[in-house]
Design a protein around this motif. Structure first.
Motif, PDB file in Angstrom:
ATOM      1  N   GLY A 150       0.821  -1.220  -0.121  1.00 49.98           N
ATOM      2  CA  GLY A 150      -0.045  -0.049   0.054  1.00 49.98           C
ATOM      3  C   GLY A 150       0.789   1.019   0.063  1.00 49.98           C
ATOM      4  N   ALA A 151       1.830   1.075   0.789  1.00 47.41           N
ATOM      5  CA  ALA A 151       2.805   2.383   0.891  1.00 47.41           C
ATOM      6  C   ALA A 151       3.329   2.819  -0.646  1.00 47.41           C
ATOM      7  CB  ALA A 151       3.912   2.130   1.879  1.00 47.41           C
ATOM      8  N   ARG A 152       3.175   1.807  -1.572  1.00 49.57           N
ATOM      9  CA  ARG A 152       3.980   2.074  -2.715  1.00 49.57           C
ATOM     10  C   ARG A 152       2.848   2.561  -3.870  1.00 49.57           C
ATOM     11  NH1 ARG A 152       9.770   1.977  -2.871  1.00 49.57           N
ATOM     12  NH2 ARG A 152      10.558   0.538  -1.066  1.00 49.57           N
ATOM     13  N   PHE A 153       1.611   2.693  -3.326  1.00 45.83           N
ATOM     14  CA  PHE A 153       0.517   2.882  -4.369  1.00 45.83           C
ATOM     15  C   PHE A 153       0.791   4.273  -5.150  1.00 45.83           C
ATOM     16  CE2 PHE A 153      -3.700   3.884  -5.871  1.00 45.83           C
ATOM     17  CZ  PHE A 153      -4.191   2.722  -6.241  1.00 45.83           C
ATOM     18  N   ASN A 154       1.094   5.115  -4.408  1.00 48.40           N
ATOM     19  CA  ASN A 154       1.049   6.279  -5.003  1.00 48.40           C
ATOM     20  C   ASN A 154       2.408   6.532  -5.866  1.00 48.40           C
ATOM     21  OD1 ASN A 154       0.500   8.985  -5.802  1.00 48.40           O
ATOM     22  ND2 ASN A 154       0.773  10.126  -3.764  1.00 48.40           N
ATOM     23  N   CYS A 155       2.565   6.093  -6.903  1.00 47.29           N
ATOM     24  CA  CYS A 155       3.892   6.133  -7.534  1.00 47.29           C
ATOM     25  C   CYS A 155       4.679   7.628  -7.763  1.00 47.29           C
ATOM     26  CB  CYS A 155       3.898   5.509  -8.943  1.00 47.29           C
ATOM     27  SG  CYS A 155       2.738   4.214  -9.068  1.00 47.29           S
ATOM     28  N   SER A 156       3.728   8.385  -8.115  1.00 44.21           N
ATOM     29  CA  SER A 156       4.250   9.731  -8.258  1.00 44.21           C
ATOM     30  C   SER A 156       4.827  10.299  -6.886  1.00 44.21           C
ATOM     31  CB  SER A 156       3.256  10.713  -9.102  1.00 44.21           C
ATOM     32  OG  SER A 156       2.045  10.773  -8.104  1.00 44.21           O
ATOM     33  N   GLN A 157       4.761   9.934  -6.014  1.00 40.43           N
ATOM     34  CA  GLN A 157       5.167  10.366  -4.767  1.00 40.43           C
ATOM     35  C   GLN A 157       6.800  10.430  -4.690  1.00 40.43           C
ATOM     36  OE1 GLN A 157       3.781   8.108  -1.547  1.00 40.43           O
ATOM     37  NE2 GLN A 157       5.413   8.466   0.078  1.00 40.43           N
ATOM     38  N   CYS A 158       7.240   9.308  -5.508  1.00 42.68           N
ATOM     39  CA  CYS A 158       8.654   9.064  -5.571  1.00 42.68           C
ATOM     40  C   CYS A 158       9.096   9.148  -7.145  1.00 42.68           C
ATOM     41  CB  CYS A 158       9.072   7.746  -5.129  1.00 42.68           C
ATOM     42  SG  CYS A 158       8.638   7.571  -3.281  1.00 42.68           S
ATOM     43  N   HIS A 159       8.495   8.820  -7.856  1.00 40.26           N
ATOM     44  CA  HIS A 159       8.814   8.628  -9.425  1.00 40.26           C
ATOM     45  C   HIS A 159       8.030   9.959 -10.031  1.00 40.26           C
ATOM     46  CE1 HIS A 159      10.487   4.762  -9.355  1.00 40.26           C
ATOM     47  NE2 HIS A 159       9.569   4.390  -8.535  1.00 40.26           N
ATOM     48  N   ALA A 160       8.939  10.953 -10.810  1.00 37.67           N
ATOM     49  CA  ALA A 160       8.684  12.133 -11.515  1.00 37.67           C
ATOM     50  C   ALA A 160       9.048  12.067 -12.746  1.00 37.67           C
ATOM     51  CB  ALA A 160       9.469  13.098 -10.695  1.00 37.67           C
ATOM     52  N   PRO A 161       8.095  12.876 -13.438  1.00 38.72           N
ATOM     53  CA  PRO A 161       8.654  13.032 -14.931  1.00 38.72           C
ATOM     54  C   PRO A 161       9.890  14.149 -14.977  1.00 38.72           C
ATOM     55  CG  PRO A 161       6.472  13.941 -14.500  1.00 38.72           C
ATOM     56  CD  PRO A 161       6.922  13.527 -13.277  1.00 38.72           C
ATOM     57  N   GLN A 162      10.991  14.088 -16.073  1.00 35.31           N
ATOM     58  CA  GLN A 162      11.697  14.863 -16.007  1.00 35.31           C
ATOM     59  C   GLN A 162      11.525  15.874 -17.196  1.00 35.31           C
ATOM     60  OE1 GLN A 162      15.564  14.210 -14.848  1.00 35.31           O
ATOM     61  NE2 GLN A 162      14.781  16.430 -15.414  1.00 35.31           N
ATOM     62  N   SER A 163      11.603  17.265 -16.641  1.00 30.22           N
ATOM     63  CA  SER A 163      11.697  18.461 -17.651  1.00 30.22           C
ATOM     64  C   SER A 163      12.795  18.405 -18.512  1.00 30.22           C
ATOM     65  CB  SER A 163      11.410  19.649 -16.843  1.00 30.22           C
ATOM     66  OG  SER A 163      11.462  20.696 -17.751  1.00 30.22           O
ATOM     67  N   GLU A 164      12.800  18.651 -19.645  1.00 26.93           N
ATOM     68  CA  GLU A 164      13.939  18.950 -20.447  1.00 26.93           C
ATOM     69  C   GLU A 164      14.406  20.500 -20.472  1.00 26.93           C
ATOM     70  OE1 GLU A 164      12.398  18.130 -24.459  1.00 26.93           O
ATOM     71  OE2 GLU A 164      11.832  16.206 -23.710  1.00 26.93           O
ATOM     72  N   GLY A 165      15.682  20.639 -20.998  1.00 27.15           N
ATOM     73  CA  GLY A 165      16.257  22.144 -20.789  1.00 27.15           C
ATOM     74  C   GLY A 165      17.186  22.109 -19.416  1.00 27.15           C
ATOM     75  N   GLN A 166      18.001  22.788 -19.569  1.00 26.19           N
ATOM     76  CA  GLN A 166      19.132  23.008 -18.372  1.00 26.19           C
ATOM     77  C   GLN A 166      19.271  24.414 -17.916  1.00 26.19           C
ATOM     78  OE1 GLN A 166      22.889  21.050 -19.105  1.00 26.19           O
ATOM     79  NE2 GLN A 166      22.392  19.267 -17.745  1.00 26.19           N
ATOM     80  N   LEU A 167      18.787  24.934 -17.043  1.00 30.20           N
ATOM     81  CA  LEU A 167      19.162  26.237 -16.443  1.00 30.20           C
ATOM     82  C   LEU A 167      20.436  26.342 -15.796  1.00 30.20           C
ATOM     83  CD1 LEU A 167      17.253  28.534 -16.158  1.00 30.20           C
ATOM     84  CD2 LEU A 167      16.495  27.956 -14.055  1.00 30.20           C
ATOM     85  N   VAL A 168      20.678  25.280 -15.134  1.00 33.00           N
ATOM     86  CA  VAL A 168      21.966  24.959 -14.507  1.00 33.00           C
ATOM     87  C   VAL A 168      22.700  23.951 -14.972  1.00 33.00           C
ATOM     88  CG1 VAL A 168      23.343  25.124 -12.372  1.00 33.00           C
ATOM     89  CG2 VAL A 168      21.203  26.348 -12.721  1.00 33.00           C
ATOM     90  N   GLU A 169      23.877  23.998 -15.147  1.00 32.77           N
ATOM     91  CA  GLU A 169      24.725  22.837 -15.842  1.00 32.77           C
ATOM     92  C   GLU A 169      24.688  22.095 -14.623  1.00 32.77           C
ATOM     93  OE1 GLU A 169      28.978  21.552 -17.698  1.00 32.77           O
ATOM     94  OE2 GLU A 169      28.688  23.434 -16.835  1.00 32.77           O
ATOM     95  N   ASN A 170      24.451  20.673 -14.822  1.00 31.70           N
ATOM     96  CA  ASN A 170      24.436  19.457 -13.741  1.00 31.70           C
ATOM     97  C   ASN A 170      25.893  18.894 -13.920  1.00 31.70           C
ATOM     98  OD1 ASN A 170      24.547  17.418 -12.008  1.00 31.70           O
ATOM     99  ND2 ASN A 170      22.557  16.696 -12.775  1.00 31.70           N
ATOM    100  N   THR A 171      26.967  18.870 -13.037  1.00 35.25           N
ATOM    101  CA  THR A 171      28.166  18.231 -13.204  1.00 35.25           C
ATOM    102  C   THR A 171      28.478  17.028 -12.585  1.00 35.25           C
ATOM    103  OG1 THR A 171      29.135  19.713 -11.711  1.00 35.25           O
ATOM    104  CG2 THR A 171      29.434  20.296 -14.100  1.00 35.25           C
ATOM    105  N   PHE A 172      27.141  16.665 -11.800  1.00 39.96           N
ATOM    106  CA  PHE A 172      27.327  15.444 -10.840  1.00 39.96           C
ATOM    107  C   PHE A 172      27.663  14.186 -11.678  1.00 39.96           C
ATOM    108  CE2 PHE A 172      25.152  11.789  -8.726  1.00 39.96           C
ATOM    109  CZ  PHE A 172      25.816  11.699  -7.571  1.00 39.96           C
TER     110      PHE A 172
END
Ligand code: HEC
Ligand code: HEC
Length: 201
Positions: A150-172
Motif C-alpha cells: 500500500g505504501a507504494r501505491f502512489n507512484c508519483s510520490q517518488c517517481h517524477a517526470p523529467q523536464s527538458e532544458g538545463q537552467l544550470v549545468e549539472n556536473t554530478f
C-alpha cells in the motif's frame, strides 16, 4: 619600554587590519551575478524563464533516463498525460508496471522492494492500540508480499517526470556500486535489511 613597544605593535596591526577591512568592503557583488536570471533586480520582468517541458513521448516510445545514483527511483521517461493524479480508482501505472504484465509491454516491472511491507503490524481491536513488537527493537517489521504494498501505491510520490532544458549545468557524476546501476536497481534480498536492527518475518 616593553609595554610601549607592545602598544605600538598593537596600533600598527590594528591599522593594517583596518586597511585590509576597507579593501574587502570595496569588493562589490553585482546584482546581475546574484540570481539565475542574470539581470539586475529591477529588470526581472524582462526575462522569460525556460519553459518546463515534459516528455510528450507516449509510454512504449520513450527513451529511459539514466539513474541519478545507485538505487535512485528512476525518472518517468514517458508522458504522464491523463495518468495523474493517481487515485484509488485510477492507477494506470500499475496496469503497465505490474510484474507479469510489464514484461509483455517492454516496461520494467516494479521491483521486490515495492512488494515488501516495512510497516509494523500492531494490534488494534477497534478501541485499544497495542505495540506488537519488542520495545528494544526498531519499530519496523519487514515482510515479503505477493502484491504491491500500500505504501507504494502512489507512484508519483517518488517517481517524477523529467523536464527538458538545463537552467544550470549539472556536473554530478554518479558512481554506481553495481555494474548495471545506471539502468537497474539492486535493492532486494538481504540488501533490504542491511544495517537495520529489525525483525525479518
Ligand atoms: C501504457 C503502459 C504504461 C503506463 C500506463 C505507464 N508506464 Fe511507465 N513505462 C512503460 C514503458 C513501456 C516504459 C519503458 C520506456 C518506454 O518504452 O517508453 C516505462 C518506463 C517507466 C519508467 C522508467 C524505468 C526505468 O528503468 O528507467 C518509470 C519510472 C515509469 N515508467 C513509471 C511510471 C509511472 C509512475 C506511471 C504512472 C504515472 C507509468 N509509468 C505509467 C509503460 C507504461
Ligand atoms: C516510496 C517511494 C516509492 C514509491 C511510492 C514507488 N517507488 Fe518505484 N522505486 C523507488 C525507489 C527508491 C526505487 C529504486 C530502488 C528499489 O528498487 O527499490 C524504485 C524503483 C522502481 C522501478 C525500477 C526497478 C528496477 O528493477 O530497476 C520501477 C519500474 C518502479 N520503481 C515503478 C514504480 C511504480 C509503478 C510505482 C507505483 C505503483 C512505484 N514505483 C512507487 C521508490 C518508490
Amino acid at each position: 619600554m616593553r609595554l610601549i613597544t607592545k602598544i605600538g605593535l598593537g596600533i600598527v596591526s590594528a591599522s593594517v587590519l583596518f586597511v585590509a577591512g576597507c579593501a574587502a568592503a570595496q569588493q562589490t557583488v553585482s546584482e546581475e551575478s546574484l540570481g539565475l536570471r542574470k539581470v539586475d533586480l529591477y529588470s526581472e520582468n524582462t526575462v522569460t524563464p525556460e519553459e518546463t517541458k515534459y516528455s510528450q513521448a507516449v509510454a512504449g516510445t520513450s527513451t529511459k533516463i539514466v539513474r541519478a545514483f545507485q538505487d535512485a527511483p528512476p525518472m518517468i521517461p514517458h508522458s504522464t498525460e491523463g495518468m495523474l493524479p493517481i487515485t484509488v480508482d485510477n492507477n494506470q501505472c500499475v496496469s503497465c508496471h505490474t510484474p507479469g504484465v510489464a514484461e509483455t509491454l517492454n516496461a520494467l516491472p516494479y521491483p521486490k522492494s515495492h512488494m515488501t511491507n516495512f510497516r509494523p503490524t500492531h494490534k488494534f481491536d477497534g478501541k485499544k492500540f497495542e505495540k506488537s513488537i519488542d520495545n528494544m527493537k526498531n519499530e519496523i517489521a519487514i515482510s515479503e508480499m505477493q502484491t504491491l504494498a500500500g505504501a507504494r501505491f502512489n507512484c508519483s510520490q517518488c517517481h517524477a517526470p523529467q523536464s527538458e532544458g538545463q537552467l544550470v549545468e549539472n556536473t554530478f557524476q554518479a558512481e554506481y556500486t553495481s555494474k548495471d546501476g545506471a539502468s537497474k536497481s539492486s535493492w532486494e534480498g538481504t540488501s533490504l535489511t542491511e544495517g537495520l536492527d529489525t525483525l525479518m518475518k
